[in-house]
Design a protein around this motif. Structure first.
Motif, PDB file in Angstrom:
ATOM      1  N   LEU A  72     -14.606 -42.454  43.651  1.00  0.00           N
ATOM      2  CA  LEU A  72     -15.233 -41.872  42.845  1.00  0.00           C
ATOM      3  C   LEU A  72     -16.865 -41.813  43.393  1.00  0.00           C
ATOM      4  CD1 LEU A  72     -16.776 -41.122  40.190  1.00  0.00           C
ATOM      5  CD2 LEU A  72     -16.467 -43.360  39.281  1.00  0.00           C
ATOM      6  N   ARG A  73     -17.206 -43.027  44.385  1.00  0.00           N
ATOM      7  CA  ARG A  73     -18.293 -43.179  44.996  1.00  0.00           C
ATOM      8  C   ARG A  73     -18.510 -42.065  45.888  1.00  0.00           C
ATOM      9  NH1 ARG A  73     -17.997 -48.679  47.499  1.00  0.00           N
ATOM     10  NH2 ARG A  73     -16.115 -48.549  46.721  1.00  0.00           N
ATOM     11  N   GLU A  74     -17.504 -41.512  46.446  1.00  0.00           N
ATOM     12  CA  GLU A  74     -17.402 -40.231  47.472  1.00  0.00           C
ATOM     13  C   GLU A  74     -17.822 -39.176  46.532  1.00  0.00           C
ATOM     14  OE1 GLU A  74     -13.828 -40.188  49.205  1.00  0.00           O
ATOM     15  OE2 GLU A  74     -13.864 -41.957  50.567  1.00  0.00           O
ATOM     16  N   GLU A  75     -17.342 -38.984  45.329  1.00  0.00           N
ATOM     17  CA  GLU A  75     -17.920 -37.762  44.738  1.00  0.00           C
ATOM     18  C   GLU A  75     -18.982 -37.906  44.052  1.00  0.00           C
ATOM     19  OE1 GLU A  75     -16.422 -34.812  44.028  1.00  0.00           O
ATOM     20  OE2 GLU A  75     -14.070 -35.295  45.038  1.00  0.00           O
ATOM     21  N   ILE A  76     -19.528 -38.952  43.720  1.00  0.00           N
ATOM     22  CA  ILE A  76     -20.739 -39.071  43.339  1.00  0.00           C
ATOM     23  C   ILE A  76     -22.024 -38.917  44.542  1.00  0.00           C
ATOM     24  CG2 ILE A  76     -22.636 -40.944  42.698  1.00  0.00           C
ATOM     25  CD1 ILE A  76     -20.416 -42.167  41.308  1.00  0.00           C
ATOM     26  N   ALA A  77     -21.731 -39.151  45.541  1.00  0.00           N
ATOM     27  CA  ALA A  77     -22.342 -38.945  46.946  1.00  0.00           C
ATOM     28  C   ALA A  77     -22.254 -37.380  47.042  1.00  0.00           C
ATOM     29  CB  ALA A  77     -21.922 -39.769  48.077  1.00  0.00           C
ATOM     30  N   SER A  78     -21.362 -36.807  46.834  1.00  0.00           N
ATOM     31  CA  SER A  78     -21.386 -35.283  47.329  1.00  0.00           C
ATOM     32  C   SER A  78     -21.962 -34.516  46.330  1.00  0.00           C
ATOM     33  CB  SER A  78     -19.666 -35.199  47.381  1.00  0.00           C
ATOM     34  OG  SER A  78     -19.408 -33.526  47.313  1.00  0.00           O
ATOM     35  N   TYR A  79     -21.720 -35.047  44.996  1.00  0.00           N
ATOM     36  CA  TYR A  79     -22.560 -34.222  43.964  1.00  0.00           C
ATOM     37  C   TYR A  79     -24.109 -34.339  43.886  1.00  0.00           C
ATOM     38  CZ  TYR A  79     -24.646 -34.157  39.062  1.00  0.00           C
ATOM     39  OH  TYR A  79     -25.290 -33.986  38.007  1.00  0.00           O
ATOM     40  N   LEU A  80     -24.579 -35.596  44.248  1.00  0.00           N
ATOM     41  CA  LEU A  80     -25.941 -35.731  44.374  1.00  0.00           C
ATOM     42  C   LEU A  80     -26.619 -34.892  45.553  1.00  0.00           C
ATOM     43  CD1 LEU A  80     -26.237 -39.519  43.814  1.00  0.00           C
ATOM     44  CD2 LEU A  80     -27.002 -37.722  42.396  1.00  0.00           C
ATOM     45  N   LYS A  81     -25.715 -34.668  46.565  1.00  0.00           N
ATOM     46  CA  LYS A  81     -26.086 -34.094  47.666  1.00  0.00           C
ATOM     47  C   LYS A  81     -26.154 -32.111  47.441  1.00  0.00           C
ATOM     48  CE  LYS A  81     -26.913 -32.536  52.120  1.00  0.00           C
ATOM     49  NZ  LYS A  81     -28.287 -32.872  52.652  1.00  0.00           N
ATOM     50  N   ARG A  82     -24.977 -31.939  46.531  1.00  0.00           N
ATOM     51  CA  ARG A  82     -24.604 -30.424  46.288  1.00  0.00           C
ATOM     52  C   ARG A  82     -25.802 -29.944  45.030  1.00  0.00           C
ATOM     53  NH1 ARG A  82     -20.248 -31.392  43.921  1.00  0.00           N
ATOM     54  NH2 ARG A  82     -20.724 -31.038  41.782  1.00  0.00           N
ATOM     55  N   ARG A  83     -26.024 -31.113  44.311  1.00  0.00           N
ATOM     56  CA  ARG A  83     -27.111 -30.421  43.248  1.00  0.00           C
ATOM     57  C   ARG A  83     -28.502 -31.030  43.369  1.00  0.00           C
ATOM     58  NH1 ARG A  83     -23.914 -27.387  39.436  1.00  0.00           N
ATOM     59  NH2 ARG A  83     -25.077 -27.972  37.748  1.00  0.00           N
ATOM     60  N   PHE A  84     -28.604 -32.013  44.168  1.00  0.00           N
ATOM     61  CA  PHE A  84     -30.022 -32.592  44.029  1.00  0.00           C
ATOM     62  C   PHE A  84     -30.641 -32.817  45.430  1.00  0.00           C
ATOM     63  CE2 PHE A  84     -28.401 -33.983  40.197  1.00  0.00           C
ATOM     64  CZ  PHE A  84     -28.875 -32.897  39.348  1.00  0.00           C
ATOM     65  N   GLN A  85     -29.597 -32.540  46.485  1.00  0.00           N
ATOM     66  CA  GLN A  85     -30.158 -32.667  47.965  1.00  0.00           C
ATOM     67  C   GLN A  85     -30.418 -34.123  48.363  1.00  0.00           C
ATOM     68  OE1 GLN A  85     -31.778 -29.788  46.036  1.00  0.00           O
ATOM     69  NE2 GLN A  85     -29.608 -29.100  46.544  1.00  0.00           N
ATOM     70  N   LEU A  86     -29.613 -34.845  47.718  1.00  0.00           N
ATOM     71  CA  LEU A  86     -29.696 -36.377  47.968  1.00  0.00           C
ATOM     72  C   LEU A  86     -28.838 -36.935  48.860  1.00  0.00           C
ATOM     73  CD1 LEU A  86     -31.071 -37.552  44.504  1.00  0.00           C
ATOM     74  CD2 LEU A  86     -32.486 -37.225  46.440  1.00  0.00           C
ATOM     75  N   ASP A  87     -29.132 -37.600  50.030  1.00  0.00           N
ATOM     76  CA  ASP A  87     -28.150 -38.454  50.601  1.00  0.00           C
ATOM     77  C   ASP A  87     -27.956 -39.526  50.491  1.00  0.00           C
ATOM     78  OD1 ASP A  87     -27.415 -35.608  52.622  1.00  0.00           O
ATOM     79  OD2 ASP A  87     -29.487 -35.926  52.968  1.00  0.00           O
ATOM     80  N   TYR A  88     -26.864 -39.997  50.286  1.00  0.00           N
ATOM     81  CA  TYR A  88     -26.215 -41.389  49.934  1.00  0.00           C
ATOM     82  C   TYR A  88     -24.991 -41.692  50.776  1.00  0.00           C
ATOM     83  CZ  TYR A  88     -30.019 -41.761  46.762  1.00  0.00           C
ATOM     84  OH  TYR A  88     -31.280 -41.889  46.185  1.00  0.00           O
ATOM     85  N   GLN A  89     -24.831 -43.048  51.403  1.00  0.00           N
ATOM     86  CA  GLN A  89     -23.768 -43.513  51.856  1.00  0.00           C
ATOM     87  C   GLN A  89     -22.672 -43.917  50.786  1.00  0.00           C
ATOM     88  OE1 GLN A  89     -23.970 -45.865  55.464  1.00  0.00           O
ATOM     89  NE2 GLN A  89     -25.864 -45.075  55.731  1.00  0.00           N
ATOM     90  N   PRO A  90     -21.666 -43.372  50.320  1.00  0.00           N
ATOM     91  CA  PRO A  90     -20.743 -43.887  49.369  1.00  0.00           C
ATOM     92  C   PRO A  90     -20.326 -45.450  49.258  1.00  0.00           C
ATOM     93  CG  PRO A  90     -19.599 -42.111  50.442  1.00  0.00           C
ATOM     94  CD  PRO A  90     -21.027 -42.259  51.183  1.00  0.00           C
ATOM     95  N   LYS A  91     -20.074 -45.998  50.577  1.00  0.00           N
ATOM     96  CA  LYS A  91     -19.769 -47.060  50.584  1.00  0.00           C
ATOM     97  C   LYS A  91     -20.847 -48.185  50.256  1.00  0.00           C
ATOM     98  CE  LYS A  91     -15.634 -46.596  53.694  1.00  0.00           C
ATOM     99  NZ  LYS A  91     -15.124 -46.835  54.924  1.00  0.00           N
ATOM    100  N   LYS A  92     -22.220 -48.012  50.732  1.00  0.00           N
ATOM    101  CA  LYS A  92     -23.211 -48.963  50.544  1.00  0.00           C
ATOM    102  C   LYS A  92     -24.288 -48.644  50.054  1.00  0.00           C
ATOM    103  CE  LYS A  92     -22.197 -50.501  55.818  1.00  0.00           C
ATOM    104  NZ  LYS A  92     -22.973 -50.555  56.874  1.00  0.00           N
ATOM    105  N   GLU A  93     -24.420 -47.608  49.251  1.00  0.00           N
ATOM    106  CA  GLU A  93     -25.590 -46.910  48.507  1.00  0.00           C
ATOM    107  C   GLU A  93     -25.261 -46.239  47.393  1.00  0.00           C
ATOM    108  OE1 GLU A  93     -28.067 -46.042  52.724  1.00  0.00           O
ATOM    109  OE2 GLU A  93     -27.118 -44.279  51.622  1.00  0.00           O
ATOM    110  N   VAL A  94     -24.064 -46.529  46.693  1.00  0.00           N
ATOM    111  CA  VAL A  94     -23.664 -45.943  45.352  1.00  0.00           C
ATOM    112  C   VAL A  94     -22.826 -47.078  44.709  1.00  0.00           C
ATOM    113  CG1 VAL A  94     -22.423 -44.384  44.137  1.00  0.00           C
ATOM    114  CG2 VAL A  94     -23.495 -43.719  46.229  1.00  0.00           C
ATOM    115  N   LEU A  95     -23.235 -47.480  43.475  1.00  0.00           N
ATOM    116  CA  LEU A  95     -22.883 -48.152  42.600  1.00  0.00           C
ATOM    117  C   LEU A  95     -22.269 -47.807  41.316  1.00  0.00           C
ATOM    118  CD1 LEU A  95     -22.015 -51.447  41.754  1.00  0.00           C
ATOM    119  CD2 LEU A  95     -24.487 -51.523  41.131  1.00  0.00           C
TER     120      LEU A  95
END
Length: 395
Positions: A72-95
């Motif tokens: 899920l965290r991987e999908e959130i990071a992918s979604y934020l990149k795809r829709r809003f051009q935001l880069d996050y590391q799913p393991k450390k920067e998504v909760l």
């Protein structure tokens, strides 16, 4: 037992939500049209429900990692990149959190010390100031204005900053006004913040519900803002998943790490079934978002036109699913207007003052309801206005 000596002074000092007051009254009345609660009338898309059902059938009923399922965290990071051009590391920067509301709570608790000031543009969602108060912080309201499109201006922000300012709550697209901040406005806000140590809590729960050709831009995507911004979002509004109670926060690792500790001790983890359903939502349901947004857009135009025609000037919202008509022409306060309308015509709307003192003279009307529902409500509101303006003694 003297509970006045036992209860937390900070908890006692918090006022109950002005939204729930009218919802609770309306829930006990018959034939009421309630336009008060910000909850989509759509069912959660079937593929999302099916994913939740399948997770139960497979016995996925255990705790997940505190921060949420890795997938899920991987999908959130992918979604934020795809829709809003935001880069996050799913393991450390998504909760993953229990709704966007919990993410707001733990973000404020992880950042705010007693005495710190939290800037809150108003009108806005009811939770920010009470949470700040519970931490011992001081909520400092910034009154946005209709003539500015209910946006926070750089001048207003600069004037509100003091040496004690720790956090800016950034609630756009906005509940209750529907205001949005376009890229050019975000650049101006960023210019004020770049040379400070002020953090930003960007509540983007309505990010997918913006209208017109220009889509939502996250303040975290503006140069110099990623490192000082925690983005809060969730599944309730865009995917019609209010009852699944699932949200998330994305931000710099040092902040997410502390938020995860608070979440760990207070919650443990978000609901497992909801997390599996959310994976499906992010991976395969962009089309459902578009369909619901088109429906909301049609309802938005119906209400804006309807209120303006009946003489209640209505700012045209560009995001979320609320309109915020001005009712000053009636001579009633926001609270009086809502109470009289509820008891006279059985239509429930929310006084603007529920979202801050500067909301006086306005009411919030949600259009997360069917066209038929909204059309009938407009008829009743117009009838109410006609009755209110009749000369004394006229039938």
């Amino acid at each position: 037992m003297d509970y006045n000596k036992i209860l937390s002074e900070r908890a006692v000092a918090i006022k109950p939500s002005g939204i729930r007051k009218f919802f609770d009254i309306a829930s006990e009345m018959e034939d009421v049209i309630s336009l008060g609660v910000g909850e989509p009338d759509f069912k959660t898309p079937w593929s999302i429900r099916r994913a939740g059902i399948e997770s139960l059938e497979k016995g996925h009923t255990w705790y997940t990692a505190n921060a949420g399922l890795a997938k899920l965290r991987e999908e959130i990071a992918s979604y934020l990149k795809r829709r809003f051009q935001l880069d996050y590391q799913p393991k450390k920067e998504v909760l993953v959190s229990v709704g966007g509301s919990e993410a707001i709570d733990i973000c404020i608790r992880a950042l705010v010390n007693p005495g710190d000031e939290v800037l809150v543009p108003e009108p806005s969602f009811v939770a920010y100031a009470p949470i700040a108060q519970l931490t011992g912080g001081k909520a400092v309201p910034i009154a946005t204005r209709g003539e500015d499109g209910f946006r926070l201006t750089a001048q207003q922000l600069k004037a509100a900053i003091t040496p004690k300012t720790k956090l800016l709550v950034f609630p756009f697209p906005n509940n209750p006004t529907g205001a949005v901040m376009r890229r050019e406005h975000l650049e101006e806000i960023a210019q004020v913040l770049r040379d400070t140590n002020i953090m930003v809590l960007s509540d983007e729960i309505y990010a997918e519900l913006t209208y017109g050709e220009r889509r939502h831009v996250s303040i975290a995507s503006i140069p110099g803002m990623w490192e000082r911004t925690v983005v809060v979002n969730g599944f309730s509004k865009a995917y019609a998943m209010t009852g699944w109670r699932l949200g998330y926060a994305a931000g710099p690792e040092p902040v997410i790490k502390q938020m995860t500790k608070v979440h760990q001790f207070a919650i443990m983890c978000a609901p497992t079934t909801s997390q599996y359903a959310a994976i499906e939502a992010l991976a395969n349901c962009d089309g459902d978002i578009e369909h619901m947004r088109d429906e909301y857009d049609m309802r938005r135009r119906l209400l804006v036109d309807g209120f303006n025609k009946m003489g209640l000037t209505c700012f045209e919202p560009e995001g979320a699913f609320y309109v915020f008509p001005c009712i000053q022409s009636t001579g009633l306060t926001s609270d009086e207007f809502c109470q009289k309308l509820l008891y006279s015509q059985k239509v429930a709307v929310i006084p603007g003052t529920a979202f801050g003192a500067c909301g006086e003279g306005f009411v919030r009307v949600s259009y997360s309801y069917s066209i038929d529902h909204l059309a009938e409500a407009l008829k009743r509101i117009e009838r109410f206005l006609q009755e209110e303006t009749l000369p004394d003694g006229q039938p």
